[in-house]
Design a protein around this motif. Sequence first.
Motif, PDB file in Angstrom:
ATOM      1  N   LEU A 117      52.460  50.071  28.352  1.00 44.28           N
ATOM      2  CA  LEU A 117      51.775  50.680  29.481  1.00 44.28           C
ATOM      3  C   LEU A 117      50.396  51.174  29.056  1.00 44.28           C
ATOM      4  O   LEU A 117      50.273  51.916  28.083  1.00 44.28           O
ATOM      5  CB  LEU A 117      52.604  51.848  30.042  1.00 44.28           C
ATOM      6  N   TYR A 118      49.363  50.753  29.802  1.00 42.71           N
ATOM      7  CA  TYR A 118      47.978  51.089  29.485  1.00 42.71           C
ATOM      8  C   TYR A 118      47.282  51.639  30.717  1.00 42.71           C
ATOM      9  O   TYR A 118      47.526  51.188  31.842  1.00 42.71           O
ATOM     10  CB  TYR A 118      47.203  49.853  29.019  1.00 42.71           C
ATOM     11  N   LEU A 119      46.407  52.601  30.492  1.00 38.95           N
ATOM     12  CA  LEU A 119      45.499  53.081  31.524  1.00 38.95           C
ATOM     13  C   LEU A 119      44.150  52.413  31.304  1.00 38.95           C
ATOM     14  O   LEU A 119      43.624  52.410  30.197  1.00 38.95           O
ATOM     15  CB  LEU A 119      45.356  54.602  31.437  1.00 38.95           C
ATOM     16  N   GLU A 120      43.585  51.825  32.367  1.00 41.20           N
ATOM     17  CA  GLU A 120      42.321  51.104  32.238  1.00 41.20           C
ATOM     18  C   GLU A 120      41.261  51.731  33.126  1.00 41.20           C
ATOM     19  O   GLU A 120      41.492  52.017  34.310  1.00 41.20           O
ATOM     20  CB  GLU A 120      42.498  49.637  32.638  1.00 41.20           C
ATOM     21  N   GLY A 121      40.091  51.968  32.548  1.00 36.99           N
ATOM     22  CA  GLY A 121      38.921  52.399  33.291  1.00 36.99           C
ATOM     23  C   GLY A 121      37.798  51.406  33.075  1.00 36.99           C
ATOM     24  O   GLY A 121      37.597  50.916  31.962  1.00 36.99           O
ATOM     25  N   GLU A 122      37.064  51.087  34.112  1.00 38.07           N
ATOM     26  CA  GLU A 122      36.024  50.074  33.997  1.00 38.07           C
ATOM     27  C   GLU A 122      34.773  50.473  34.769  1.00 38.07           C
ATOM     28  O   GLU A 122      34.849  50.985  35.887  1.00 38.07           O
ATOM     29  CB  GLU A 122      36.524  48.728  34.530  1.00 38.07           C
ATOM     30  N   LYS A 123      33.653  50.248  34.128  1.00 36.60           N
ATOM     31  CA  LYS A 123      32.360  50.298  34.801  1.00 36.60           C
ATOM     32  C   LYS A 123      31.836  48.870  34.777  1.00 36.60           C
ATOM     33  O   LYS A 123      31.487  48.335  33.720  1.00 36.60           O
ATOM     34  CB  LYS A 123      31.410  51.235  34.054  1.00 36.60           C
ATOM     35  N   ASP A 124      31.822  48.199  35.953  1.00 41.00           N
ATOM     36  CA  ASP A 124      31.473  46.780  35.956  1.00 41.00           C
ATOM     37  C   ASP A 124      29.968  46.572  35.863  1.00 41.00           C
ATOM     38  O   ASP A 124      29.181  47.531  35.802  1.00 41.00           O
ATOM     39  CB  ASP A 124      32.065  46.087  37.185  1.00 41.00           C
ATOM     40  N   ARG A 125      29.552  45.316  35.867  1.00 33.65           N
ATOM     41  CA  ARG A 125      28.143  44.983  35.673  1.00 33.65           C
ATOM     42  C   ARG A 125      27.271  45.351  36.869  1.00 33.65           C
ATOM     43  O   ARG A 125      26.048  45.333  36.789  1.00 33.65           O
ATOM     44  CB  ARG A 125      28.009  43.493  35.348  1.00 33.65           C
ATOM     45  N   GLN A 126      27.914  45.689  37.990  1.00 34.21           N
ATOM     46  CA  GLN A 126      27.167  46.169  39.158  1.00 34.21           C
ATOM     47  C   GLN A 126      27.050  47.689  39.183  1.00 34.21           C
ATOM     48  O   GLN A 126      26.462  48.261  40.099  1.00 34.21           O
ATOM     49  CB  GLN A 126      27.831  45.692  40.461  1.00 34.21           C
ATOM     50  N   GLY A 127      27.656  48.358  38.186  1.00 35.57           N
ATOM     51  CA  GLY A 127      27.573  49.806  38.104  1.00 35.57           C
ATOM     52  C   GLY A 127      28.669  50.528  38.854  1.00 35.57           C
ATOM     53  O   GLY A 127      28.623  51.757  38.976  1.00 35.57           O
ATOM     54  N   ASP A 128      29.680  49.803  39.375  1.00 44.03           N
ATOM     55  CA  ASP A 128      30.795  50.418  40.083  1.00 44.03           C
ATOM     56  C   ASP A 128      31.915  50.768  39.104  1.00 44.03           C
ATOM     57  O   ASP A 128      32.105  50.093  38.081  1.00 44.03           O
ATOM     58  CB  ASP A 128      31.325  49.476  41.169  1.00 44.03           C
ATOM     59  N   TYR A 129      32.684  51.814  39.447  1.00 41.61           N
ATOM     60  CA  TYR A 129      33.762  52.287  38.592  1.00 41.61           C
ATOM     61  C   TYR A 129      35.116  51.883  39.168  1.00 41.61           C
ATOM     62  O   TYR A 129      35.322  51.879  40.393  1.00 41.61           O
ATOM     63  CB  TYR A 129      33.705  53.812  38.439  1.00 41.61           C
ATOM     64  N   HIS A 130      36.055  51.555  38.273  1.00 39.46           N
ATOM     65  CA  HIS A 130      37.407  51.179  38.679  1.00 39.46           C
ATOM     66  C   HIS A 130      38.406  51.845  37.748  1.00 39.46           C
ATOM     67  O   HIS A 130      38.130  52.056  36.571  1.00 39.46           O
ATOM     68  CB  HIS A 130      37.583  49.652  38.628  1.00 39.46           C
ATOM     69  N   LEU A 131      39.570  52.160  38.281  1.00 41.76           N
ATOM     70  CA  LEU A 131      40.637  52.786  37.511  1.00 41.76           C
ATOM     71  C   LEU A 131      41.945  52.105  37.847  1.00 41.76           C
ATOM     72  O   LEU A 131      42.239  51.827  39.016  1.00 41.76           O
ATOM     73  CB  LEU A 131      40.727  54.282  37.847  1.00 41.76           C
ATOM     74  N   GLY A 132      42.736  51.776  36.825  1.00 40.95           N
ATOM     75  CA  GLY A 132      43.997  51.108  37.087  1.00 40.95           C
ATOM     76  C   GLY A 132      44.991  51.334  35.969  1.00 40.95           C
ATOM     77  O   GLY A 132      44.687  51.928  34.922  1.00 40.95           O
ATOM     78  N   VAL A 133      46.210  50.849  36.183  1.00 37.08           N
ATOM     79  CA  VAL A 133      47.285  50.941  35.204  1.00 37.08           C
ATOM     80  C   VAL A 133      47.755  49.522  34.887  1.00 37.08           C
ATOM     81  O   VAL A 133      47.963  48.714  35.799  1.00 37.08           O
ATOM     82  CB  VAL A 133      48.453  51.796  35.732  1.00 37.08           C
ATOM     83  N   LEU A 134      47.895  49.191  33.607  1.00 35.31           N
ATOM     84  CA  LEU A 134      48.294  47.861  33.177  1.00 35.31           C
ATOM     85  C   LEU A 134      49.666  47.911  32.523  1.00 35.31           C
ATOM     86  O   LEU A 134      49.993  48.865  31.816  1.00 35.31           O
ATOM     87  CB  LEU A 134      47.283  47.302  32.170  1.00 35.31           C
TER      88      LEU A 134
END
Length: 318
Positions: free
Chosen positions: A295-312
């Motif tokens: 189980l992983y927690l994922e945070g992302e700032k994409d190349r457009q500058g938007d933020y995302h949060l999810g669980v893997l």
Amino acid sequence: GGGKFAFELSLARKDGQWQARGKLQGRKTLLARTMTSAFRADLDLEGEIGPGKGRLSGRVVAINLGFRKRLQVAGGGDNTGGGGLFSLEALTPKTALARTLALDLTLSSVPRTVKIETNYTDLEGAIMGRLQGTLARPEVRLTAEIRKGSRFFLPGATLLVEYGKLEYGGDLEGRVMVDAEASGRACGLDLSVNLHGPLENPELTVSSVPPCPAEQLTVFLLTGIPPQDLVSSRLGKAAGFWLVKYLLYGAWEDEDPSRGRVSDWLDRVEVATEDPVGPGEETGVRTEFRLSPRLYLEGEKDRQGDYHLGVLWKYRAK
């Protein structure tokens, strides 16, 4: 590169045995070069080798000691084995000559000589120290000072070094010790970060103005997820709670969280970057934090500058 060196060697035979004496002087001498690093220094060395003994003394003044590399992943290592970050044991020869060759070398550098450039750091500094003992069992004392204004590039913010020092040798039991302060500004927060302790697992203290919980600031620096996003949704609250729990208590799969161990928690973090492709894009950053073996927690700032949060949930087929 304009490097020069001169070498003198004399041989003498006494009582049926040979003795050798030599001197080495160099200016801008290239000592090492790889695809990612280079080392030039001024040298003033002298030594002698005789029956059953020898010595090497003098000084080495670094004039260019650089490391440049793009790191795709940070974290995820294994520092649980104890001991220091590295050891000279594997690098030293064990021949009879090495055991009897005494060392007395002074190490130093001109200001802003040491440079470490990666996609996470832009550091400059200077080193000084001394190398004694024997070639087989060297005794090293080394201090490196990081220049004020050097930069750390974290997913959440760029931090400027206010003060930084690294120490190795002496009674530090093979560990590299760090003592550093850095500051930055992001998301309307004035950030202050202090690092103290072994370099592979330092004690981290984070604060901000206006005040924000240290747990949220730590998550923000390591993942790029703003503190307000962690508390603005149910998923953010749940993910933030579990991440903070593991950051604070180091709840390894085979350990009791009640022990309060915080060492090696950084090994659970993996950071990957993505280069911009189209116009107007910026470098993307994706951070994963391991909550359990799958189980992983994922945070992302994409190349457009938007933020995302999810669980893997990761599963490897055999």
